[in-house]
Enzyme design. Structure first.
Site, PDB file in Angstrom:
ATOM      1  N   MET A 122      -6.985  11.040   8.453  1.00 16.14           N
ATOM      2  CA  MET A 122      -7.494  11.569   7.176  1.00 16.14           C
ATOM      3  C   MET A 122      -8.326  12.834   7.386  1.00 16.14           C
ATOM      4  SD  MET A 122      -8.548   7.885   5.518  1.00 16.14           S
ATOM      5  CE  MET A 122      -8.923   7.041   7.056  1.00 16.14           C
ATOM      6  N   ASP A 182       0.827  -1.210   0.000  1.00 14.90           N
ATOM      7  CA  ASP A 182       0.000   0.000   0.000  1.00 14.90           C
ATOM      8  C   ASP A 182       0.859   1.258   0.000  1.00 14.90           C
ATOM      9  OD1 ASP A 182      -2.580  -0.719  -0.091  1.00 14.90           O
ATOM     10  OD2 ASP A 182      -3.025  -0.366   2.016  1.00 14.90           O
ATOM     11  N   LYS A 213      -1.282   4.860  -4.450  1.00 16.81           N
ATOM     12  CA  LYS A 213      -1.366   5.986  -5.394  1.00 16.81           C
ATOM     13  C   LYS A 213       0.000   6.569  -5.700  1.00 16.81           C
ATOM     14  CE  LYS A 213      -5.834   7.286  -3.643  1.00 16.81           C
ATOM     15  NZ  LYS A 213      -6.468   8.068  -2.603  1.00 16.81           N
TER      16      LYS A 213
HETATM   17  N1  SAH Z   1      -4.028   1.666   8.760  1.00 13.45           N
HETATM   18  C1  SAH Z   1      -3.404   2.947   8.982  1.00 13.45           C
HETATM   19  C2  SAH Z   1      -4.336   4.094   8.636  1.00 13.45           C
HETATM   20  C3  SAH Z   1      -4.646   4.174   7.158  1.00 13.45           C
HETATM   21  S1  SAH Z   1      -5.661   5.546   6.782  1.00 13.45           S
HETATM   22  C4  SAH Z   1      -2.941   3.041  10.421  1.00 13.45           C
HETATM   23  O1  SAH Z   1      -3.306   2.187  11.239  1.00 13.45           O
HETATM   24  O2  SAH Z   1      -2.196   3.966  10.728  1.00 13.45           O
HETATM   25  C5  SAH Z   1      -4.457   6.734   6.233  1.00 13.45           C
HETATM   26  C6  SAH Z   1      -4.299   7.836   7.255  1.00 13.45           C
HETATM   27  O3  SAH Z   1      -3.506   7.400   8.340  1.00 13.45           O
HETATM   28  C7  SAH Z   1      -3.593   9.060   6.731  1.00 13.45           C
HETATM   29  O4  SAH Z   1      -4.455   9.904   5.990  1.00 13.45           O
HETATM   30  C8  SAH Z   1      -3.168   9.713   8.025  1.00 13.45           C
HETATM   31  O5  SAH Z   1      -4.243  10.330   8.675  1.00 13.45           O
HETATM   32  C9  SAH Z   1      -2.768   8.495   8.839  1.00 13.45           C
HETATM   33  N2  SAH Z   1      -1.333   8.181   8.708  1.00 13.45           N
HETATM   34  C10 SAH Z   1      -0.784   7.104   8.158  1.00 13.45           C
HETATM   35  N3  SAH Z   1       0.559   7.137   8.279  1.00 13.45           N
HETATM   36  C11 SAH Z   1       0.851   8.282   8.933  1.00 13.45           C
HETATM   37  C12 SAH Z   1       2.046   8.897   9.387  1.00 13.45           C
HETATM   38  N4  SAH Z   1       3.242   8.326   9.196  1.00 13.45           N
HETATM   39  N5  SAH Z   1       1.953  10.066  10.042  1.00 13.45           N
HETATM   40  C13 SAH Z   1       0.768  10.648  10.284  1.00 13.45           C
HETATM   41  N6  SAH Z   1      -0.395  10.123   9.874  1.00 13.45           N
HETATM   42  C14 SAH Z   1      -0.357   8.961   9.209  1.00 13.45           C
END
Ligand code: SAH
Length: 263
Positions: A183, A45, A67
């Protein structure tokens, strides 16, 4: 022989839904590393740090399904079919997802679909971005002086298209639940306006982008200035927004030393 017969004659593979954590490979679990090392096919992903892929064997097939490079993301149905086909071919498939596979990661629906087709699915937790963000800020989401729980919520509209009811969430926050918004950057104005219906403008807030990566940066502010801060500091996705009194100490520090506001 039909393709179905050919596939059935071969040993059935497996699928592991693996959480890659927030990006820094140091935050992978040992179990995740072992699964990545074993994998013959990896479906990767967006938001999975490149450093994580160094654990993959050289012969593994790595397929990016996010993406990246400005391409459109791969449709979910296609990913689902790919996992199934590869597993039925006998491959050890690892579906690598940012953070935890079951937190806003569609891991639940993928696992259900695979099991319906008789595929063995293993789920391996990763550190979810909300937790990584709080830790990066040095904040406990359930600090007992300020909160008795935490809500992980997406800033996206719900699957049926109806908007999130921020005032309800604000009422929960007012009762001592820390809000951790995934998000949420794109809709930060709506989030702010909705939360202000039940929370004071002075409620501490923080935004943390790229948690755990060398590009990590954050801003500490309050609810009344949240959207303006995101815009002024150019904070972008991927980012976590935290709202609640667990940020009090950090907010006071930022007041005293404005240079701490964005890092
Ligand atoms: N499964 C992931 C979430 C996926 S949704 C998890 O458990 O973290 C994607 C969102 O996760 C992004 O839009 C952002 O809000 C957050 N996100 C993912 N990686 C991040 C990072 N390194 N720093 C801050 N936010 C992050």
């Amino acid at each position: 022989m039909t393709e179905a017969h050919t596939l059935q004659a071969r040993p059935c593979g497996s699928v592991a839904l693996v959480g890659a954590g927030p990006g820094n490979p140091d935050l992978l679990t040992l179990k995740a590393v072992r699964a990545i090392r074993r994998a013959t096919v990896l479906l990767v992903d967006d938001l999975v740090g490149d450093g994580v892929l160094r654990y993959a064997r050289r012969s593994a097939r790595i397929i990016h399904v996010g993406k990246r490079g400005g391409c459109k993301s791969t449709p979910q149905a296609f990913i689902q079919k790919l996992m199934l086909t590869e597993a039925l071919r006998g491959e050890r498939v690892v579906r690598l997802k940012g953070g935890d596979p079951m937190i806003f990661g569609r891991g639940g629906e993928e696992a259900d679909e695979l099991r319906v087709h008789g595929i063995e699915v293993e789920i391996i937790n990763g550190i979810t971005a909300g937790l990584a963000a709080a830790t990066a800020l040095g904040v406990g989401l359930t600090h007992r002086d300020h909160a008795h729980g935490v809500i992980f919520v997406t800033g996206h509209a719900r699957a049926d298209g109806s908007p999130l009811h921020w005032p309800t969430l604000a009422a929960c926050a007012a009762q001592g639940l820390t809000l951790v918004v995934y998000m949420g950057v794109a809709s930060v104005e709506a989030l702010q306006a909705g939360l202000l219906r039940a929370l004071g403008a002075g409620t501490p807030a923080a935004v943390l982008q790229n948690a755990s990566l060398t590009t990590q940066r954050h801003a500490v502010c309050n609810l009344g200035s949240l959207a303006a801060t995101v815009s002024a500091e150019g904070l972008e996705s991927p980012a976590i927004i935290i709202v609640g009194d667990v940020l009090c100490g950090l907010a006071q520090l930022a007041e005293r030393a404005p240079s701490h506001r964005v890092a």
